[in-house]
Design a protein around this motif. Sequence first.
Motif, PDB file in Angstrom:
ATOM      1  N   ILE A  83     -14.347  -2.342 -12.292  1.00  0.00           N
ATOM      2  CA  ILE A  83     -14.419  -2.049 -13.724  1.00  0.00           C
ATOM      3  C   ILE A  83     -14.416  -3.338 -14.532  1.00  0.00           C
ATOM      4  O   ILE A  83     -15.209  -3.509 -15.470  1.00  0.00           O
ATOM      5  N   HIS A  84     -13.523  -4.267 -14.167  1.00  0.00           N
ATOM      6  CA  HIS A  84     -13.479  -5.563 -14.854  1.00  0.00           C
ATOM      7  C   HIS A  84     -14.838  -6.254 -14.787  1.00  0.00           C
ATOM      8  O   HIS A  84     -15.345  -6.758 -15.796  1.00  0.00           O
ATOM      9  N   THR A  85     -15.433  -6.268 -13.608  1.00  0.00           N
ATOM     10  CA  THR A  85     -16.715  -6.955 -13.414  1.00  0.00           C
ATOM     11  C   THR A  85     -17.830  -6.322 -14.242  1.00  0.00           C
ATOM     12  O   THR A  85     -18.695  -7.015 -14.764  1.00  0.00           O
ATOM     13  N   SER A  86     -17.802  -5.008 -14.379  1.00  0.00           N
ATOM     14  CA  SER A  86     -18.846  -4.308 -15.120  1.00  0.00           C
ATOM     15  C   SER A  86     -18.689  -4.429 -16.634  1.00  0.00           C
ATOM     16  O   SER A  86     -19.672  -4.572 -17.370  1.00  0.00           O
ATOM     17  N   PRO A 111     -18.098   0.488 -28.204  1.00  0.00           N
ATOM     18  CA  PRO A 111     -19.005   0.332 -27.054  1.00  0.00           C
ATOM     19  C   PRO A 111     -18.288   0.201 -25.718  1.00  0.00           C
ATOM     20  O   PRO A 111     -18.736   0.753 -24.718  1.00  0.00           O
ATOM     21  N   LYS A 112     -17.149  -0.520 -25.673  1.00  0.00           N
ATOM     22  CA  LYS A 112     -16.439  -0.694 -24.406  1.00  0.00           C
ATOM     23  C   LYS A 112     -15.889   0.634 -23.902  1.00  0.00           C
ATOM     24  O   LYS A 112     -15.942   0.927 -22.704  1.00  0.00           O
ATOM     25  N   LEU A 113     -15.347   1.444 -24.808  1.00  0.00           N
ATOM     26  CA  LEU A 113     -14.806   2.738 -24.401  1.00  0.00           C
ATOM     27  C   LEU A 113     -15.908   3.625 -23.844  1.00  0.00           C
ATOM     28  O   LEU A 113     -15.739   4.258 -22.796  1.00  0.00           O
ATOM     29  N   LEU A 114     -17.054   3.659 -24.516  1.00  0.00           N
ATOM     30  CA  LEU A 114     -18.167   4.481 -24.037  1.00  0.00           C
ATOM     31  C   LEU A 114     -18.709   3.958 -22.709  1.00  0.00           C
ATOM     32  O   LEU A 114     -19.102   4.728 -21.839  1.00  0.00           O
ATOM     33  N   SER A 115     -18.729   2.639 -22.554  1.00  0.00           N
ATOM     34  CA  SER A 115     -19.195   2.056 -21.288  1.00  0.00           C
ATOM     35  C   SER A 115     -18.261   2.414 -20.143  1.00  0.00           C
ATOM     36  O   SER A 115     -18.710   2.679 -19.025  1.00  0.00           O
ATOM     37  N   LEU A 116     -16.951   2.424 -20.402  1.00  0.00           N
ATOM     38  CA  LEU A 116     -15.986   2.821 -19.368  1.00  0.00           C
ATOM     39  C   LEU A 116     -16.181   4.281 -18.993  1.00  0.00           C
ATOM     40  O   LEU A 116     -16.198   4.624 -17.805  1.00  0.00           O
TER      41      LEU A 116
END
Length: 225
Positions: free
Chosen positions: A50-53, A28-33
Motif C-alpha cells: 500500500i505504501h509503495t502504491s 484522492p488518496k482515500l479514493l486510491s486506497l
Amino acid sequence: MRLVFGDCTFDRERRELTRKGSVVHAGPKLLSLLELLIDARPRALTKQEIHTSLWVDTFVSDGTLTSLVAELRDAVGDPARTPRLVRTIHGYGYLFFGDVAVDEPAEGITATAASCRLTLGDREIRLPSGTHILGRSSDAAVFVDDVGVSRHHARITVTDEGATLEDLGSKNGTILDGRTITAPARLADGAVIVLGATAVKFRAFSTTASTATVTRHRGTPRAGD
C-alpha cells in the motif's frame, strides 16, 4: 465503472464516492486506497504494498496509513470493531472483504452529459452546471489560498456542451495548458489551469442518464481489464 458495496457507490471514472445517495467528501488518496483494496480482492495487501502504491518515492510512517484507513472506514460507514468491508490483518496489512456489485450501463446508450471536477492539492471539487468563480475571496466557489491570486480571478462555466474558462481581469493572469488566456477558452479533460503559483487540474467524465444494470460479483476486474 460504478462499484456498489454496502450502502455506498464508488464511481471510478468520476472519482466520486456516495453513501446513502449523498456525496462523501473524500480526497484522492482515500479514493486510491479504496480502489487499491477492492482491486486486490480476495487477497489482502501488505502495508508495504500500500505504501509503495500510494506514496511513490515518499517516506511516510505507518501512522499515516493507519489514519487513512480510519478515514476510509468513516467514509464508508464501516466500524473498526465490527467491520463489514475493510478488515485489519494485524502485523500484515488490510483486506477488503465486502460484496461488490458492478453497475454497468445498458448497452447501446451513449454519453449525454459530463461530470466536471477540479483537483486542487488533496481536494476534489465538483462543478455542476452553471458558473463557478475561482479566486481568493471567501465567496468564491473554488477558494484558492495564494497571494498571487485575485479575489475573483477566473470563471468556469459548465453547460451540457462542455466547460469554458475565462479570466476576470486578474492581476497576474490565468494560464491554461501553458498559455495565458485573453478570451474564454474551452476546457478539455486533463487541462491544467495555473492561478498565481497554484496549479489546478480539470477533469470531465462522461455520464449517462440511463438506468444501469447491476451485476453482482465476488471479485471486480481491474480498470482496463
